[in-house]
Write a protein that holds these residues in place. Sequence first.
Motif, PDB file in Angstrom:
ATOM      1  N   ASP A 102      -3.291  -3.085  -1.943  1.00 17.20           N
ATOM      2  CA  ASP A 102      -4.115  -1.944  -2.320  1.00 17.20           C
ATOM      3  C   ASP A 102      -4.329  -2.063  -3.827  1.00 17.20           C
ATOM      4  O   ASP A 102      -3.428  -2.474  -4.562  1.00 17.20           O
TER       5      ASP A 102
ATOM      6  N   ASP B 132       0.862  -1.177   0.000  1.00 15.64           N
ATOM      7  CA  ASP B 132       0.000   0.000   0.000  1.00 15.64           C
ATOM      8  C   ASP B 132       0.901   1.231   0.000  1.00 15.64           C
ATOM      9  O   ASP B 132       1.966   1.209   0.609  1.00 15.64           O
ATOM     10  N   ASP B 133       0.459   2.285  -0.671  1.00 16.27           N
ATOM     11  CA  ASP B 133       1.291   3.490  -0.763  1.00 16.27           C
ATOM     12  C   ASP B 133       0.895   4.571   0.239  1.00 16.27           C
ATOM     13  O   ASP B 133       1.402   5.691   0.165  1.00 16.27           O
ATOM     14  N   GLU B 134       0.032   4.270   1.205  1.00 12.92           N
ATOM     15  CA  GLU B 134      -0.341   5.220   2.250  1.00 12.92           C
ATOM     16  C   GLU B 134       0.442   4.893   3.522  1.00 12.92           C
ATOM     17  O   GLU B 134       0.101   3.950   4.241  1.00 12.92           O
TER      18      GLU B 134
ATOM     19  N   MET C  96      -2.127   1.389  -6.693  1.00  8.64           N
ATOM     20  CA  MET C  96      -0.734   1.600  -6.277  1.00  8.64           C
ATOM     21  C   MET C  96       0.073   2.111  -7.464  1.00  8.64           C
ATOM     22  O   MET C  96      -0.281   1.856  -8.616  1.00  8.64           O
TER      23      MET C  96
ATOM     24  N   THR D 231      -9.166  -1.257  -0.784  1.00  5.92           N
ATOM     25  CA  THR D 231      -9.369  -0.270  -1.827  1.00  5.92           C
ATOM     26  C   THR D 231     -10.377   0.790  -1.442  1.00  5.92           C
ATOM     27  O   THR D 231     -11.253   0.551  -0.614  1.00  5.92           O
TER      28      THR D 231
ATOM     29  N   LYS E 263     -12.153   0.793   1.817  1.00  2.00           N
ATOM     30  CA  LYS E 263     -11.732   1.824   2.758  1.00  2.00           C
ATOM     31  C   LYS E 263     -12.860   2.835   2.895  1.00  2.00           C
ATOM     32  O   LYS E 263     -13.518   3.128   1.894  1.00  2.00           O
TER      33      LYS E 263
END
Length: 158
Positions: free
Chosen positions: A53, A9-11, A56, A80, A102
């Motif tokens: 995710d 995930d990029d968060e 991404m 997602t 999400k």
Amino acid sequence: MAARILLADDEPALVRSLTYALEREGHLVDAVPDGPTALERSRASDYDLAILDIMMPGLSGLEVCREIRRESSLPIIFLTARDSEIDTVVGLEAGADDYISKPFSVAELVSRVGALLRRRRLDAMDRAPVGIAISGIEIDPRTRTVTADGREVSLTGG
């Protein structure tokens, strides 16, 4: 039993939160920020589960899932922001075992991880040979049968 989990995930805040929650359950988490790294790690290491995710950088979670699915039966959970019915269907048909929109409850995600890992262990136990064979005698506790030199031995209930 500790499971090895690939988290892509990029968060950063979400990754920290999930890593903390999963590690509290005793799991080992390998977190990566993008699709290409997730795919590379999935091929290089032996994971028990992947959490991807969908959106991404580099490769989408859908693309990573499809590639993983071509090579293994690794359980995959999608995270997602996409929450329409068609997005869920596309994710599951791409090969995911579960799809979570999400925002979500971290406790629920941890519980779903536990359920998938439990199912994987049970499936592995079902495939594992269970019987015992010694000197021409074979015992199969699943079928509750005993054979001696290839012939079934009659057993009485007790």
